[in-house]
Motif scaffolding. Structure first.
Motif, PDB file in Angstrom:
ATOM      1  N   GLU B 123       1.054  -1.238  -0.028  1.00 56.14           N
ATOM      2  CA  GLU B 123       0.057   0.144   0.182  1.00 56.14           C
ATOM      3  C   GLU B 123       0.789   1.149  -0.070  1.00 56.14           C
ATOM      4  OE1 GLU B 123      -3.204  -1.717   2.978  1.00 56.14           O
ATOM      5  OE2 GLU B 123      -2.782   0.528   3.142  1.00 56.14           O
ATOM      6  N   VAL B 124       1.819   1.346   1.065  1.00 54.20           N
ATOM      7  CA  VAL B 124       2.748   2.507   0.889  1.00 54.20           C
ATOM      8  C   VAL B 124       3.530   2.743  -0.148  1.00 54.20           C
ATOM      9  CG1 VAL B 124       4.576   3.215   2.258  1.00 54.20           C
ATOM     10  CG2 VAL B 124       2.887   2.435   3.656  1.00 54.20           C
ATOM     11  N   ASN B 125       3.887   1.686  -0.997  1.00 52.63           N
ATOM     12  CA  ASN B 125       4.613   1.578  -2.012  1.00 52.63           C
ATOM     13  C   ASN B 125       3.819   2.145  -3.164  1.00 52.63           C
ATOM     14  OD1 ASN B 125       6.391   1.262  -4.407  1.00 52.63           O
ATOM     15  ND2 ASN B 125       6.074  -0.897  -4.289  1.00 52.63           N
ATOM     16  N   ARG B 126       2.600   1.929  -3.358  1.00 50.08           N
ATOM     17  CA  ARG B 126       1.738   2.336  -4.284  1.00 50.08           C
ATOM     18  C   ARG B 126       1.606   4.057  -4.148  1.00 50.08           C
ATOM     19  NH1 ARG B 126      -1.316  -2.353  -4.106  1.00 50.08           N
ATOM     20  NH2 ARG B 126      -2.601  -1.569  -2.263  1.00 50.08           N
ATOM     21  N   LEU B 127       1.532   4.383  -2.637  1.00 51.77           N
ATOM     22  CA  LEU B 127       1.496   5.701  -2.534  1.00 51.77           C
ATOM     23  C   LEU B 127       2.660   6.610  -3.001  1.00 51.77           C
ATOM     24  CD1 LEU B 127      -0.879   7.476  -1.217  1.00 51.77           C
ATOM     25  CD2 LEU B 127       0.616   7.311   0.838  1.00 51.77           C
ATOM     26  N   ILE B 128       3.767   5.970  -2.447  1.00 57.80           N
ATOM     27  CA  ILE B 128       5.089   6.758  -2.483  1.00 57.80           C
ATOM     28  C   ILE B 128       5.927   6.518  -3.630  1.00 57.80           C
ATOM     29  CG2 ILE B 128       7.261   7.433  -1.207  1.00 57.80           C
ATOM     30  CD1 ILE B 128       5.558   7.041   1.333  1.00 57.80           C
ATOM     31  N   GLY B 129       5.836   5.159  -4.191  1.00 57.54           N
ATOM     32  CA  GLY B 129       6.554   4.839  -5.383  1.00 57.54           C
ATOM     33  C   GLY B 129       8.144   4.447  -4.500  1.00 57.54           C
ATOM     34  N   LEU B 130       8.239   3.193  -4.409  1.00 59.67           N
ATOM     35  CA  LEU B 130       9.559   2.722  -3.940  1.00 59.67           C
ATOM     36  C   LEU B 130      10.119   1.652  -4.667  1.00 59.67           C
ATOM     37  CD1 LEU B 130       8.470   2.137  -0.138  1.00 59.67           C
ATOM     38  CD2 LEU B 130       9.445   4.037  -0.982  1.00 59.67           C
ATOM     39  N   ASP B 131       9.401   1.576  -5.628  1.00 59.01           N
ATOM     40  CA  ASP B 131      10.039   0.217  -6.699  1.00 59.01           C
ATOM     41  C   ASP B 131      11.689   0.415  -6.956  1.00 59.01           C
ATOM     42  OD1 ASP B 131       7.599  -1.483  -6.766  1.00 59.01           O
ATOM     43  OD2 ASP B 131       6.719  -0.109  -8.302  1.00 59.01           O
ATOM     44  N   GLU B 132      11.964   1.421  -7.482  1.00 61.83           N
ATOM     45  CA  GLU B 132      12.981   1.521  -7.988  1.00 61.83           C
ATOM     46  C   GLU B 132      14.113   1.220  -6.807  1.00 61.83           C
ATOM     47  OE1 GLU B 132      15.859   5.597  -9.071  1.00 61.83           O
ATOM     48  OE2 GLU B 132      13.926   5.643  -8.207  1.00 61.83           O
ATOM     49  N   PHE B 133      13.868   1.288  -5.519  1.00 63.53           N
ATOM     50  CA  PHE B 133      15.048   0.847  -4.678  1.00 63.53           C
ATOM     51  C   PHE B 133      14.439  -0.124  -3.559  1.00 63.53           C
ATOM     52  CE2 PHE B 133      13.249   4.033  -1.569  1.00 63.53           C
ATOM     53  CZ  PHE B 133      12.719   4.957  -2.356  1.00 63.53           C
ATOM     54  N   LEU B 134      13.452  -0.666  -3.790  1.00 63.62           N
ATOM     55  CA  LEU B 134      12.740  -1.580  -2.717  1.00 63.62           C
ATOM     56  C   LEU B 134      13.717  -2.657  -2.499  1.00 63.62           C
ATOM     57  CD1 LEU B 134      10.182  -1.439  -1.139  1.00 63.62           C
ATOM     58  CD2 LEU B 134       9.093  -3.051  -2.707  1.00 63.62           C
ATOM     59  N   HIS B 135      14.499  -3.295  -3.305  1.00 66.15           N
ATOM     60  CA  HIS B 135      15.274  -4.333  -3.099  1.00 66.15           C
ATOM     61  C   HIS B 135      16.936  -3.818  -3.046  1.00 66.15           C
ATOM     62  CE1 HIS B 135      11.631  -6.676  -3.444  1.00 66.15           C
ATOM     63  NE2 HIS B 135      11.453  -6.229  -4.524  1.00 66.15           N
ATOM     64  N   LYS B 136      17.047  -2.658  -2.923  1.00 70.16           N
ATOM     65  CA  LYS B 136      18.571  -2.269  -2.778  1.00 70.16           C
ATOM     66  C   LYS B 136      18.541  -1.971  -1.171  1.00 70.16           C
ATOM     67  CE  LYS B 136      19.667   0.860  -6.384  1.00 70.16           C
ATOM     68  NZ  LYS B 136      20.227   2.085  -6.716  1.00 70.16           N
ATOM     69  N   ARG B 137      19.973  -2.316  -0.634  1.00 73.47           N
ATOM     70  CA  ARG B 137      20.219  -1.821   0.554  1.00 73.47           C
ATOM     71  C   ARG B 137      20.313  -0.630   0.922  1.00 73.47           C
ATOM     72  NH1 ARG B 137      25.370  -5.889   1.858  1.00 73.47           N
ATOM     73  NH2 ARG B 137      24.455  -7.856   1.121  1.00 73.47           N
ATOM     74  N   LEU B 138      19.879  -0.418   2.295  1.00 72.87           N
ATOM     75  CA  LEU B 138      19.642   0.828   2.562  1.00 72.87           C
ATOM     76  C   LEU B 138      20.943   1.772   2.336  1.00 72.87           C
ATOM     77  CD1 LEU B 138      17.154   1.919   3.474  1.00 72.87           C
ATOM     78  CD2 LEU B 138      17.900   1.722   5.904  1.00 72.87           C
ATOM     79  N   ASN B 139      22.120   1.199   2.707  1.00 76.38           N
ATOM     80  CA  ASN B 139      23.127   1.890   2.807  1.00 76.38           C
ATOM     81  C   ASN B 139      23.825   2.247   1.376  1.00 76.38           C
ATOM     82  OD1 ASN B 139      24.091  -0.419   1.831  1.00 76.38           O
ATOM     83  ND2 ASN B 139      25.454  -1.128   3.606  1.00 76.38           N
ATOM     84  N   THR B 140      22.921   1.977   0.405  1.00 75.26           N
ATOM     85  CA  THR B 140      23.189   2.550  -1.149  1.00 75.26           C
ATOM     86  C   THR B 140      22.485   3.261  -1.644  1.00 75.26           C
ATOM     87  OG1 THR B 140      22.101   0.639  -2.067  1.00 75.26           O
ATOM     88  CG2 THR B 140      24.315  -0.064  -1.481  1.00 75.26           C
ATOM     89  N   LEU B 141      21.487   3.767  -0.745  1.00 74.15           N
ATOM     90  CA  LEU B 141      20.381   4.642  -1.285  1.00 74.15           C
ATOM     91  C   LEU B 141      20.781   6.116  -1.271  1.00 74.15           C
ATOM     92  CD1 LEU B 141      16.905   3.447   0.217  1.00 74.15           C
ATOM     93  CD2 LEU B 141      18.230   2.649  -1.572  1.00 74.15           C
ATOM     94  N   SER B 142      20.294   6.945  -2.303  1.00 72.00           N
ATOM     95  CA  SER B 142      20.519   8.342  -2.207  1.00 72.00           C
ATOM     96  C   SER B 142      19.852   8.831  -1.251  1.00 72.00           C
ATOM     97  CB  SER B 142      20.304   8.788  -3.693  1.00 72.00           C
ATOM     98  OG  SER B 142      18.876   9.193  -3.844  1.00 72.00           O
ATOM     99  N   THR B 143      20.211  10.340  -0.940  1.00 70.13           N
ATOM    100  CA  THR B 143      19.526  11.018  -0.142  1.00 70.13           C
ATOM    101  C   THR B 143      17.932  11.141  -0.382  1.00 70.13           C
ATOM    102  OG1 THR B 143      21.393  12.451   0.142  1.00 70.13           O
ATOM    103  CG2 THR B 143      19.525  13.079   1.224  1.00 70.13           C
TER     104      THR B 143
END
Ligand SMILES: Nc1ncnc2c1ncn2[C@@H]1O[C@H](COP(=O)(O)OP(=O)(O)OP(=O)(O)O)[C@@H](O)[C@H]1O
Ligand SMILES: [Mg+2]
Lengths: 268, 324
Positions: B123-143
C-alpha cells in the motif's frame, strides 16, 4: 495472548536483523566462530603443556562458552543498544510504543544464535581434537541450569544496556569492568575453590559462577540432583529477583532519560 | 477536545554547563484537525524539541500538551498509537538490509504479522513509489530515496497525526517537490488527518501549510494563515536591490535609517552580485539609494517586490530567517 505477540514480534524482528544481517558479512564465520575457537585452543594447549589433569580441558571449554554468553550480554545487548541510539533507530523504536525489553530480547536472541553456533564449534573441537570428556547422563540438569543462568544474565543485561543509554561511550568502560573481573571471579578456566573463602562467597553472588559450577558438576564430575538442587534453587531465586529488577531499572532509566533529555541525545 | 494538538504553557529547559537553558517557553498552540500546520523558525528555535515532546520522546519541564486529546505525559502509550514522526536527514534502519526488509522490520515492531506487513508495504509503495529501490540495501540509497523510505516508514502504522521534522532537509529542488506533493496528498486524500511539519524554508511552509506558527528562541512570535501573516506587513514597502558584491557588515548603516524595518543580504557566488532585500515602513527608496551610493555600493538593478513570509519574519525578529 495479544500482549505476548506485541512482545515477541518485535523481538523476533530484531533477532532476524541480527542473524541474517550478520550472514551478509562474509567474514561472519571467521570473527564469530573461528577466532574465538582458536583462542580457546591456545588456553587448552597451555594446560596440556603444564600436564594439568584431563578434566581441565572440559573446564576450559565450558568456562569459555559461559563467558561467551556473558560477553554477548555486555557487548551484544549493551553496546548494541548504544549504537541503536546513535543511528536514530532507538528513537524510531520508542515511537512505536513497543516495549523496550522486546528490543533487548531480540538483540539477545540474535546474539545468542551466534554464540550458540560458536559454542557448538567449541564443544566439537573440545571433544574431537582435545578429547575433553563429558558425562551426558545429567545433561538435562546441565541444560536447566544453563537456561536459568542465561535468564539471570539477560535480566542483568537489561539494566546494563540501559546504563549504556545514559553513559554513552563511557559504557564501553562499563563492559570492561563487568567483563574481566567477572571472568576472573567466575572461574572461567579454573574451579573457584582456588580462592580464599571470602572471595569464593563474593563470587557466588554472581549467577554465572553458580551456573558454571553447576554445569561442570553435572557434565564433568557426573553429580546429580543431590548436589545440583542447590544450584537450581539459588539460580531460580536469582532469576525471580533479577528479572523484575532489570525491568525496573530499565524503566527508571528510560523515564529519567526522557526527563533529562539524554535518552535520545547523541554523541555522549 | 476538538484539537488535533494543543499545548498549554509548554516549557522545556535543559541543564547545560552554562546553566539552565530554555529551549521552549510558554508555548500555547492549538492545531485544528485536518490541516497541515507549519512550524517555521531558524536553527535552534526549538522546533525539534517541541516535536519530541509531542511525540513522547521528551518530557516537558512544565505545562501540558495533548495529542488527539491524549496527554503526552500521562497517556504516552495512547499517543504513540496514533502518531508517527519522520525526521529529515535521518536514516534510521539497518544499512545491510534492503528497503523492503527495513520496512518489514518496522512494520513488525508495530506488531504486524509478516503477511500484514507485506500488504501494508505494498500500500505504502503504491502511494510513495519505492519500486526503484525496494530491493536495494539501505546503505546504497541516495538522499532522495532515503527520504522517501523514511516517509514510507512513517506511514506504516497508519498514523492519524504525522510529525515531519524538516522533511526536505538536504534534498534538491526536484526531490523536495516530490516530497512536498506527497505530504499535501496525504492530507488531501484523508490518509493522514493532521500533519505538523517544521521547516526553516519559507517557500515550503508558504506552499504547503494551511496555518503557520513562527517560532524564535523558544517562543511563538506570530501565528496565522499565510494571508494573515502577510497582512502583518501589509503597510510595509519591499524592494530587492541587486548590487555588486559587498560584505554584509558594511551595510550596518542601513539600520540607522528611520524607514528601514529590516533587511537581508543574499550573495551569489557565481555572478558576484548580492541581493539586498529591504523592508521599509514607508516608501523611502530614494533615501536608501542615496545612502547606498554614498557608501560606494554599486547598484545594478532595483525592483519592488510582493510580501513574502520572510518579510514577516524580518519584521518580527529584525533579521532574516536564513541569516546567521
Ligand atoms: N538534549 C538537549 N540538551 C541540551 N540542550 C538541548 C538539547 N536538545 C536541544 N537543546 C537546545 O535547545 C535549543 C533548541 O534546539 P532544537 O533542536 O529544538 O532546535 P530546532 O529549531 O530544531 O533547530 P534546527 O533547525 O537546527 O533543527 C538549541 O539551542 C539546542 O542546543
Ligand atoms: Mg531541528
Amino acid at each position: 495472548m495479544i500482549k505476548i505477540v506485541r512482545i515477541l514480534r518485535p523481538a523476533f524482528a530484531r533477532a532476524y536483523v541480527r542473524i541474517f544481517g550478520g550472514f551478509r558479512e562474509k567474514s561472519w564465520l571467521f570473527w564469530e566462530v573461528i577466532l574465538p575457537t582458536i583462542f580457546m585452543s591456545s588456553i587448552i594447549f597451555a594446560y596440556e603443556n603444564l600436564n594439568a589433569p584431563k578434566v581441565f580441558i572440559g573446564f576450559v571449554v565450558l568456562g569459555t562458552i559461559m563467558m561467551n554468553f556473558w560477553y554477548n550480554v555486555l557487548w551484544g545487548m549493551g553496546s548494541v543498544l548504544y549504537w541503536e541510539k546513535e543511528t536514530g533507530n532507538l528513537e524510531v523504536y520508542l515511537l512505536t510504543g513497543s516495549p523496550l525489553p522486546s528490543l533487548l530480547l531480540g538483540m539477545a536472541l540474535g546474539g545468542m544464535f551466534n554464540t550458540s553456533v560458536r559454542s557448538i564449534a567449541m564443544i566439537l573441537i573440545g571433544v574431537y581434537v582435545f578429547q575433553a570428556e563429558f558425562i551426558p547422563a545429567y545433561l538435562p540438569y546441565a541444560i536447566a541450569i544453563f537456561l536459568l543462568t542465561l535468564f539471570s544474565l539477560y535480566s542483568m543485561g537489561m539494566a546494563f544496556a540501559s546504563l549504556h543509554l545514559i553513559y554513552g561511550r563511557k559504557g564501553i568502560r562499563l563492559n570492561e569492568v563487568m567483563g574481566e573481573p567477572i571472568s576472573f571471579l567466575s572461574g572461567q578456566y579454573y574451579p573457584i575453590n582456588v580462592f580464599p573463602t571470602v572471595i569464593q562467597s563474593i563470587a557466588s553472588l554472581m549467577p554465572i559462577t553458580i551456573g558454571l559450577d553447576g554445569i561442570r558438576r553435572a557434565l564433568i564430575l557426573g553429580e546429580g540432583l543431590d548436589t545440583l538442587w542447590i544450584h537450581i534453587s539459588i539460580l531460580s531465586i536469582m532469576a525471580l529477583i533479577l528479572f523484575p529488577l532489570g525491568i525496573y531499572i530499565m524503566n527508571r532509566i528510560v523515564e529519567k532519560g526522557r526527563r533529562d533529555g539524554r535518552l535520545i541525545l547523541r554523541w555522549i | 477536545m476538538d484539537y488535533a494538538i494543543e499545548t498549554l504553557h509548554l516549557t522545556r529547559e535543559f541543564h547545560t554547563d552554562e546553566g539552565v537553558f530554555k529551549a521552549l517557553e510558554d508555548i500555547n498552540l492549538k492545531v485544528r484537525e485536518g490541516i497541515i500546520f507549519g512550524l517555521l523558525g531558524p536553527n535552534g528555535a526549538g522546533k525539534t524539541t517541541l516535536i519530541r515532546i509531542l511525540s513522547t520522546l521528551l518530557l516537558p519541564t512544565s505545562g501540558e500538551a495533548y495529542v488527539d486529546g491524549f496527554d503526552v505525559v500521562k497517556e504516552a502509550n495512547k499517543v504513540r498509537k496514533i502518531i508517527n514522526l519522520v525526521s529529515g536527514g535521518e536514516r534510521p534502519g539497518y544499512g545491510i538490509l534492503t528497503t523492503e526488509e527495513n520496512l518489514m522490520y518496522y512494520a513488525q515492531i508495530y506488531g504486524l504479522s509478516r503477511r500484514e506487513a507485506k500488504e501494508r508495504i505494498e500500500e505504502v509503495n503504491r502511494l510513495i513509489g519505492l519500486d526503484e529501490f525496494l530491493h536495494k540495501r539501505l546503505n546504497t540509497l541516495s538522499t532522495g530515496m532515503i527520504q522517501k523510505y523514511a516517509l514510507a516508514r512513517g506511514l506504516l502504522n497508519k498514523p492519524k497525526i504525522l510529525f515531519l521534522d524538516e522533511p526536505t532537509l538536504g534534498l534538491d529542488v526536484e526531490n523536495a517537490r516530490i516530497i512536498r506533493r506527497l505530504v499535501r496528498r496525504l492530507v488531501d486524500e484523508g490518509l493522514i488527518k493532521t500533519i505538523l511539519l517544521t521547516s526553516h524554508y519559507m517557500a515550503e511552509v508558504e506552499e504547503l501549510c494551511d496555518y503557520i506558527a513562527i517560532i524564535n528562541k523558544g517562543r511563538i512570535i506570530a501565528e496565522g494563515t499565510v494571508e494573515e501573516l502577510k497582512n502583518m506587513v501589509s503597510r510595509e514597502v519591499i524592494y530587492n536591490i541587486d548590487v555588486k558584491a559587498i560584505e554584509t557588515p558594511k551595510l550596518e548603516f542601513l539600520k540607522s535609517i528611520d524607514s528601514v524595518v529590516g533587511y537581508t543580504v543574499r550573495m551569489s557566488n557565481i555572478s558576484g552580485e548580492a541581493r539586498i532585500r529591504i523592508v521599509m515602513s514607508y516608501e523611502d527608496i530614494s533615501r536608501i539609494l542615496d545612502t547606498l551610493e554614498r557608501n560606494r555600493i554599486k547598484i545594478l538593478r532595483i525592483h519592488q517586490d510582493r510580501i513574502s513570509l520572510e518579510d514577516v519574519f524580518l519584521k518580527l525578529v529584525g533579521r532574516g530567517l536564513a541569516d546567521d
